[in-house]
Design a protein around this motif. Structure first.
Motif, PDB file in Angstrom:
ATOM      1  N   UNK A 173       0.854  -1.180   0.000  1.00 52.57           N
ATOM      2  CA  UNK A 173       0.000   0.000   0.000  1.00 52.57           C
ATOM      3  C   UNK A 173       0.891   1.231   0.000  1.00 52.57           C
ATOM      4  N   UNK A 177       0.278   7.237  -3.830  1.00 50.20           N
ATOM      5  CA  UNK A 177      -0.809   7.085  -4.789  1.00 50.20           C
ATOM      6  C   UNK A 177      -2.015   6.394  -4.159  1.00 50.20           C
ATOM      7  N   UNK A 178      -1.834   5.872  -2.928  1.00 53.04           N
ATOM      8  CA  UNK A 178      -2.901   5.205  -2.206  1.00 53.04           C
ATOM      9  C   UNK A 178      -3.488   4.029  -2.966  1.00 53.04           C
ATOM     10  N   UNK A 179      -2.610   3.343  -3.709  1.00 53.77           N
ATOM     11  CA  UNK A 179      -3.048   2.126  -4.392  1.00 53.77           C
ATOM     12  C   UNK A 179      -2.462   0.944  -3.633  1.00 53.77           C
TER      13      UNK A 179
END
Lengths: 545, 153
Positions: A173, A177-179
């Motif tokens: 995580x 980019x919070x992906x």
């Protein structure tokens, strides 16, 4: 030829006498200084910096090339060479570099510094970057505050290198980019870990800023190997390139970009001490980059001797202001003074032959050519007709005076451009000589050499009118200067005419004429340049608004 | 987009539960239309001429966010401050420039930095020359007076 030479030497002697007497009268220290200068110039230029050999590549190459030219193709030049050595100017020490070469020499410095720091070279590179590649300041600060310096520069002081580098693909995580995806990640010892894509975006933007790139969340620095590891390939080269560029911007006193379009050369002037000497003598620092572009190191303009940078600046500014007034006067075509056919000049020579009535005339004054050819070249003299009447300069008269000098300046500029075109045909002529008469390439080089001499003569002539415009017309030295202009003008025209010959047979037959005339132009150019410098040095020619 | 969504979650959480750092400063903060435009209301810090007043901030996220910094402005004609252009509300703050911005920061960091700027104006890089000059002269009475004059009118 012998006739010309004796004439030449007489004039030179006369000049010397003159300058001697003047300096004796109003500036006794001046003559002393010139003596010192010539002493300085007599020191061979090679025996100076021997300690850092990587810094004097170009200088030696330069003179060797020159010498080679001398002995192989241009016997006359040997005498000019001797003359040049007596020049009172210290020789310029400069080198032509690329950003890559500068970086390479920085890397060598890093290698030298390694024992002092006992750090990995990559770390020293970071320190050098932080101190704008200024070794002295870095060493000074280093002795003062060792460890703090490392921390300030974003170098890891713990000695552990755990956690540094790219980590293999895993479910991750990324807080940027919070992906949450399967990806490679990167982090430094600080443990601020982000996905490789975010890091790539982040670095890509910063490669052109020329500053140390740090971790996104703290001040720990990324080294070149980290950057290459993340971006792939040799991306750090780009960062080093932009860092060197900012280094050059900060050291514009000794580093200059070549002003020619798309030229990537950088000229590095090594002894800034000689600069003072140059400006004191009103000489300019002309340099040539490895692509063969010559320019003035001081003002970034083209070669403008005998004018100095101040005169050049004033002249160019004045020309910009006045050009609209004068353009209509100086159209590019002229009428034949006899039959009034419109004639466009298509070659560099001022000796015109009307194609319809065969009238021979001078392009500049429109007069008959006959008096110009063999005897004195009248056209280079501005005749101060109203000399005896003591009338104050009316604006109209000043403009007329300026118009004359500007006209002469542009005439020679246009001629120089046409000579440039002529130059393109010289290559073919040399080839023609090789193919038709079987002359070897090296033997044919006298044509190229003559053209080079012609160009140099023209440029000197062109700028001499800027100096003449600012000179006191009543002074004796100014008169000598104008005489010199006339002589050079004559010499240049006859050489230019010679270069127009098309037939290879004739060219080879008149080869000695090429040698002689080119040699004469060289001597005349040098005499004019020296005379012009004297004018400036003695304050007879002064740039003014 | 997921980054903006994440920030939305964090901000609402912080505002709802109260946070030591942010609840002092932020009165309210919410997105307009979509998650790329935000409005925030901040409280003038105590011990400054801005105390007792609230100021509106407009934040918008560029396409490249968080690689590029967000655009942040005060409401026009409402913020008398040495580093804020009074007419446009534009803010001069180093972390909001592309060179100094780090993707590791988020909108809450930005608002916090602006709150700090209210507390410590930098008179050496002014957008409001009048106030900066007064600050340089260290004339606190005039400083308070001028700021109050602007805020009240």
């Amino acid at each position: 030829m012998t006739d010309l030479e004796s004439d030449d030497s007489l004039l030179l002697e006369f000049e010397d006498d003159d300058s001697e007497s003047i300096s004796n009268i109003d500036a006794p220290t001046d003559s002393k200084a010139t003596h010192l200068d010539s002493d300085f110039a007599n020191i061979p230029p090679h025996n100076v910096d021997t300690d850092d050999s990587e810094f004097d590549i170009d200088e030696s190459q330069f003179s060797e090339d020159d010498l080679e030219d001398d002995y192989l193709v241009f016997p006359i030049k040997k005498t000019t060479k001797d003359l040049l050595d007596e020049d009172s100017l210290p020789s310029l020490k400069y080198e032509c570099l690329t950003t890559q070469e500068i970086f390479d020499s920085m890397k060598r410095r890093v290698h030298h510094l390694q024992p002092v720091f006992s750090l990995p070279p990559q770390d020293i590179l970071i320190l050098m970057q932080r101190y704008d590649w200024n070794e002295e300041r870095l060493l000074e600060e280093w002795t003062e505050k060792m460890d703090n310096l490392l921390i300030e520069s974003g170098l890891n002081t713990s000695g552990e290198s755990d956690g540094r580098g790219v980590k293999n693909g895993k479910e991750f995580f990324c807080p940027i980019c919070c992906e949450e995806i399967l990806t490679e990640t990167f982090s430094l010892e600080c443990g601020h870990e982000y996905c490789i894509d975010c890091y790539r975006h982040y670095i890509k933007d910063r490669l052109n800023h020329g500053k140390i790139i740090t971790c996104m969340d703290c001040s720990l620095a990324l080294k070149n190997e980290d950057i290459d590891q993340i971006m792939g390939g040799a991306s750090s080269v780009k960062l080093m390139d932009s860092s060197i560029k900012s280094f050059i911007r900060k050291h514009s006193n000794s580093y200059k970009w070549c002003p020619y379009t798309d030229c990537k050369c950088i000229i590095h002037l090594k002894d800034t001490l000689s600069l003072q000497e140059y400006s004191r003598l009103h000489a300019s620092r002309f340099v040539t980059c490895s692509m063969g572009h010559s320019f003035c190191f001081g003002c970034g303009f083209e070669i403008h001797a005998p004018a100095d940078c101040r005169v050049t600046d004033q002249w160019v500014k004045k020309a910009r202001l006045e050009c609209e007034n004068l353009n209509w006067v100086l159209s590019h075509t002229k009428e034949c003074p006899r039959c009034s056919v419109n004639i466009e000049k298509n070659g560099g020579c001022n000796h015109m032959v009307c194609s319809s009535c065969r009238h021979e005339f001078c392009w500049i004054c429109g007069g008959d050519w006959a008096p110009h050819g063999s005897s004195f070249y009248q056209c280079a003299i501005y005749k101060n007709e109203d000399k005896n009447k003591l009338v104050a300069d009316t604006p109209k008269k000043t403009l007329r005076r300026y118009a004359f000098f500007y006209k002469m300046f542009t005439e020679h500029e246009v001629s120089a451009k046409l000579d440039w075109k002529l130059g393109e045909t010289v290559g073919f002529k040399v080839k023609g000589l090789q193919e038709k008469i079987g002359v070897s390439w090296i033997e044919g080089q006298f044509l190229t050499e003559s053209l080079k001499t012609l160009n140099e003569g023209r440029t000197a002539l062109k700028w001499s009118f800027a100096v003449a415009y600012y000179s006191d017309p009543s002074h004796n030295l100014t008169k000598i200067f104008i005489d010199n202009q006339g002589l050079l003008s004559n010499a240049v025209e006859s050489l230019s005419e010679l270069l127009q010959i098309k037939s290879p047979e004739v060219i080879m037959k008149r080869r000695t004429e090429f040698y002689n005339k080119a040699g004469y132009v060289k001597n005349r150019t040098k005499a004019l340049l020296e005379c012009g410098r004297d004018l400036l040095r003695k304050g007879i020619s002064k740039a003014r608004e | 987009m997921s980054r903006a969504a994440k920030e939305y979650k964090t901000i609402t959480k912080v505002l709802k539960e109260g946070d030591e750092v942010y609840s002092q400063l932020i009165v309210g903060m919410e997105p307009k239309e979509d998650l790329t435009r935000w409005e925030a209301l901040i409280r003038g810090p105590s011990g400054t001429p801005y105390e007792g007043c609230n100021f509106r901030l407009h934040l918008s996220l560029p396409q490249e966010y968080p690689m590029s910094p967000p655009y942040v402005k005060f409401e026009p004609y409402a913020m008398p401050h040495a580093n804020v252009d009074f007419r446009t509300g534009e803010i001069c703050l180093d972390i909001l420039t592309k060179q100094h911005w780090s993707p590791a920061w988020d909108l809450l960091h930005v608002v916090q930095a602006i709150g700090q700027l209210l507390d410590e104006p930098v008179s050496s890089s002014p957008l409001n020359v009048d106030i900066a000059n007064i600050l340089k002269a260290n004339d606190m009475n005039a400083y308070y007076g001028l700021v109050h004059y602007y805020i009240k009118s």
